[in-house]
Design a protein around this motif. Structure first.
Motif, PDB file in Angstrom:
ATOM      1  N   UNK A   1       0.835  -1.198   0.000  1.00 57.95           N
ATOM      2  CA  UNK A   1       0.000   0.000   0.000  1.00 57.95           C
ATOM      3  C   UNK A   1       0.873   1.252   0.000  1.00 57.95           C
ATOM      4  N   UNK A   2       0.425   2.254  -0.702  1.00 59.01           N
ATOM      5  CA  UNK A   2       1.179   3.500  -0.805  1.00 59.01           C
ATOM      6  C   UNK A   2       0.953   4.364   0.432  1.00 59.01           C
ATOM      7  N   UNK A   3       2.037   4.670   1.130  1.00 62.12           N
ATOM      8  CA  UNK A   3       1.955   5.549   2.293  1.00 62.12           C
ATOM      9  C   UNK A   3       2.375   6.968   1.939  1.00 62.12           C
ATOM     10  N   UNK A   4       3.427   7.086   1.118  1.00 61.25           N
ATOM     11  CA  UNK A   4       3.920   8.409   0.726  1.00 61.25           C
ATOM     12  C   UNK A   4       4.310   8.383  -0.750  1.00 61.25           C
ATOM     13  N   UNK A   5       4.067   9.483  -1.415  1.00 62.44           N
ATOM     14  CA  UNK A   5       4.427   9.611  -2.832  1.00 62.44           C
ATOM     15  C   UNK A   5       5.399  10.776  -2.960  1.00 62.44           C
ATOM     16  N   UNK A   6       6.650  10.477  -3.285  1.00 60.38           N
ATOM     17  CA  UNK A   6       7.682  11.515  -3.409  1.00 60.38           C
ATOM     18  C   UNK A   6       7.883  11.787  -4.900  1.00 60.38           C
ATOM     19  N   UNK A   7       7.540  12.988  -5.332  1.00 54.15           N
ATOM     20  CA  UNK A   7       7.559  13.295  -6.759  1.00 54.15           C
ATOM     21  C   UNK A   7       7.949  14.758  -6.977  1.00 54.15           C
ATOM     22  N   UNK A   8       9.124  15.022  -7.575  1.00 47.98           N
ATOM     23  CA  UNK A   8       9.560  16.408  -7.802  1.00 47.98           C
ATOM     24  C   UNK A   8       8.556  17.234  -8.600  1.00 47.98           C
ATOM     25  N   UNK A   9       7.863  16.589  -9.530  1.00 47.26           N
ATOM     26  CA  UNK A   9       6.918  17.323 -10.379  1.00 47.26           C
ATOM     27  C   UNK A   9       5.775  17.938  -9.578  1.00 47.26           C
ATOM     28  N   UNK A  10       5.475  17.361  -8.415  1.00 52.81           N
ATOM     29  CA  UNK A  10       4.375  17.855  -7.587  1.00 52.81           C
ATOM     30  C   UNK A  10       4.723  19.171  -6.888  1.00 52.81           C
ATOM     31  N   UNK A  11       6.013  19.503  -6.866  1.00 56.03           N
ATOM     32  CA  UNK A  11       6.433  20.724  -6.154  1.00 56.03           C
ATOM     33  C   UNK A  11       7.300  21.620  -7.049  1.00 56.03           C
ATOM     34  N   UNK A  12       7.023  21.577  -8.349  1.00 55.67           N
ATOM     35  CA  UNK A  12       7.714  22.473  -9.266  1.00 55.67           C
ATOM     36  C   UNK A  12       9.043  21.970  -9.778  1.00 55.67           C
ATOM     37  N   UNK A  13       9.407  20.740  -9.465  1.00 54.48           N
ATOM     38  CA  UNK A  13      10.662  20.172  -9.953  1.00 54.48           C
ATOM     39  C   UNK A  13      10.465  19.428 -11.261  1.00 54.48           C
ATOM     40  N   UNK A  14      11.512  18.719 -11.684  1.00 55.81           N
ATOM     41  CA  UNK A  14      11.428  17.948 -12.928  1.00 55.81           C
ATOM     42  C   UNK A  14      12.333  16.729 -12.824  1.00 55.81           C
ATOM     43  N   UNK A  15      12.637  16.104 -13.964  1.00 59.55           N
ATOM     44  CA  UNK A  15      13.406  14.863 -13.962  1.00 59.55           C
ATOM     45  C   UNK A  15      14.878  15.059 -13.609  1.00 59.55           C
ATOM     46  N   UNK A  16      15.338  16.299 -13.470  1.00 61.87           N
ATOM     47  CA  UNK A  16      16.714  16.529 -13.027  1.00 61.87           C
ATOM     48  C   UNK A  16      16.912  16.080 -11.581  1.00 61.87           C
ATOM     49  N   UNK A  17      15.814  16.009 -10.822  1.00 63.43           N
ATOM     50  CA  UNK A  17      15.889  15.507  -9.449  1.00 63.43           C
ATOM     51  C   UNK A  17      15.751  13.982  -9.515  1.00 63.43           C
ATOM     52  N   UNK A  18      16.878  13.308  -9.609  1.00 64.08           N
ATOM     53  CA  UNK A  18      16.888  11.869  -9.863  1.00 64.08           C
ATOM     54  C   UNK A  18      16.429  11.074  -8.640  1.00 64.08           C
ATOM     55  N   UNK A  19      16.129   9.802  -8.865  1.00 65.49           N
ATOM     56  CA  UNK A  19      15.769   8.928  -7.742  1.00 65.49           C
ATOM     57  C   UNK A  19      16.923   8.822  -6.760  1.00 65.49           C
ATOM     58  N   UNK A  20      18.165   8.891  -7.275  1.00 64.77           N
ATOM     59  CA  UNK A  20      19.334   8.866  -6.395  1.00 64.77           C
ATOM     60  C   UNK A  20      19.352  10.041  -5.439  1.00 64.77           C
ATOM     61  N   UNK A  21      19.022  11.226  -5.951  1.00 66.12           N
ATOM     62  CA  UNK A  21      18.962  12.430  -5.111  1.00 66.12           C
ATOM     63  C   UNK A  21      17.861  12.291  -4.070  1.00 66.12           C
ATOM     64  N   UNK A  22      16.682  11.834  -4.493  1.00 67.67           N
ATOM     65  CA  UNK A  22      15.559  11.695  -3.560  1.00 67.67           C
ATOM     66  C   UNK A  22      15.890  10.704  -2.450  1.00 67.67           C
ATOM     67  N   UNK A  23      16.506   9.585  -2.822  1.00 68.68           N
ATOM     68  CA  UNK A  23      16.862   8.579  -1.811  1.00 68.68           C
ATOM     69  C   UNK A  23      17.889   9.115  -0.817  1.00 68.68           C
ATOM     70  N   UNK A  24      18.860   9.876  -1.328  1.00 70.77           N
ATOM     71  CA  UNK A  24      19.874  10.465  -0.447  1.00 70.77           C
ATOM     72  C   UNK A  24      19.237  11.422   0.542  1.00 70.77           C
ATOM     73  N   UNK A  25      18.332  12.273   0.074  1.00 68.53           N
ATOM     74  CA  UNK A  25      17.720  13.260   0.961  1.00 68.53           C
ATOM     75  C   UNK A  25      16.792  12.603   1.987  1.00 68.53           C
ATOM     76  N   UNK A  26      16.095  11.553   1.582  1.00 66.81           N
ATOM     77  CA  UNK A  26      15.255  10.819   2.538  1.00 66.81           C
ATOM     78  C   UNK A  26      16.130  10.138   3.585  1.00 66.81           C
ATOM     79  N   UNK A  27      17.259   9.571   3.142  1.00 66.87           N
ATOM     80  CA  UNK A  27      18.192   8.921   4.074  1.00 66.87           C
ATOM     81  C   UNK A  27      18.737   9.926   5.086  1.00 66.87           C
ATOM     82  N   UNK A  28      19.017  11.156   4.618  1.00 65.35           N
ATOM     83  CA  UNK A  28      19.521  12.200   5.516  1.00 65.35           C
ATOM     84  C   UNK A  28      18.467  12.598   6.540  1.00 65.35           C
ATOM     85  N   UNK A  29      17.206  12.567   6.130  1.00 66.37           N
ATOM     86  CA  UNK A  29      16.132  12.870   7.084  1.00 66.37           C
ATOM     87  C   UNK A  29      16.038  11.785   8.153  1.00 66.37           C
TER      88      UNK A  29
END
Length: 244
Positions: A1-29
């Motif tokens: 089941x989907x608990x959270x949806x992390x998507x750069x496009x939803x906040x004005x970003x685009x495909x330049x924000x790679x899955x690698x970047x998203x995973x790193x920032x979530x890990x830092x949190x």
């Protein structure tokens, strides 16, 4: 089941924000004390050829673009041959979580093998590329993967199509490169506003019973279909590119 949806496009970003970047920032949190994650994000940025604000990760990593490219290439090469085997040990070494001297030797060796394999395949593959300029000015390059590339050998079809595309875009500022096989098409583009996910949805309607599926980024992606419908799918795809 989907608990959270992390998507750069939803906040004005685009495909330049790679899955690698998203995973790193979530890990830092999750763990702000963890070190060495800048390198992971930077390898992702160079590997996906991202631009803009995210390029700051390259600075933070302390590595050059060439070094980051080689690390990414070493990961691709090793991942291709290991497939689904356990590989956390060697991946950690390639990413520098072990001894730094051993990392450099390993990356140099694996990236060297990968570059040699790419060059050997390219020499053969370019003979199977056909380029035509469409009425809208876009160069459409078609590459027959099945007959002009070795099977089960690095680089895989997606990587090889990307390398061919990189060569061709030096001569064509607006180009779409399609590497096609019996039941797939890999798409790369430059200077063209594509929307591959939209193409997939349209092809599902326009070519019924073809089993069309796929997607990716807006301008980079792949499509799968059943072999019997290959001609119809590729013809519709070419027509869509010609009407941009």
């Amino acid at each position: 089941y989907l608990l959270h949806h992390v998507n750069p496009y939803k906040v004005g970003g685009d495909s330049n924000y790679t899955s690698g970047v998203l995973c790193v920032e979530i890990a830092r949190m999750v763990n702000p004390e963890i070190d060495g994650l800048e390198l992971l994000a930077a390898v992702s940025i160079v590997g996906d050829r991202s631009e803009g604000e995210v390029e700051k990760y390259i600075e933070l990593s302390g590595c050059t673009r060439e070094e980051l490219y080689d690390i990414g290439l070493a990961l691709e090469f090793e991942g291709f041959y290991l497939r689904f085997r356990s590989a956390s040990g060697i991946v950690h070494e390639i990413l520098g979580f072990g001894r730094k001297d051993r990392q450099r030797k390993l990356v140099d060796m694996l990236a060297g093998y990968a570059k040699k394999a790419i060059e050997e395949q390219l020499d053969t593959a370019m003979a199977g590329v056909k380029v035509q300029t469409l009425p809208n000015g876009i160069a459409l390059a078609a590459f027959d993967v099945e007959n002009y590339a070795k099977r089960f050998t690095f680089p895989p079809p997606g990587k090889l199509t990307g390398e061919i595309h990189d060569r061709l875009k030096r001569e064509h500022p607006k180009i779409v490169t399609i590497g096609y096989g019996p039941d797939f098409a890999v798409i790369r583009s430059e200077g063209v506003e594509l929307d591959i996910p939209r193409f997939v949805k349209e092809l599902q309607q326009e070519v019924p019973n073809a089993g069309v599926e796929g997607g990716g980024h807006l301008v980079v992606g792949s499509i799968k279909f059943i072999p019997a419908k290959r001609k119809d799918v590729l013809a519709k795809l070419a027509a869509k590119i010609g009407s941009l």
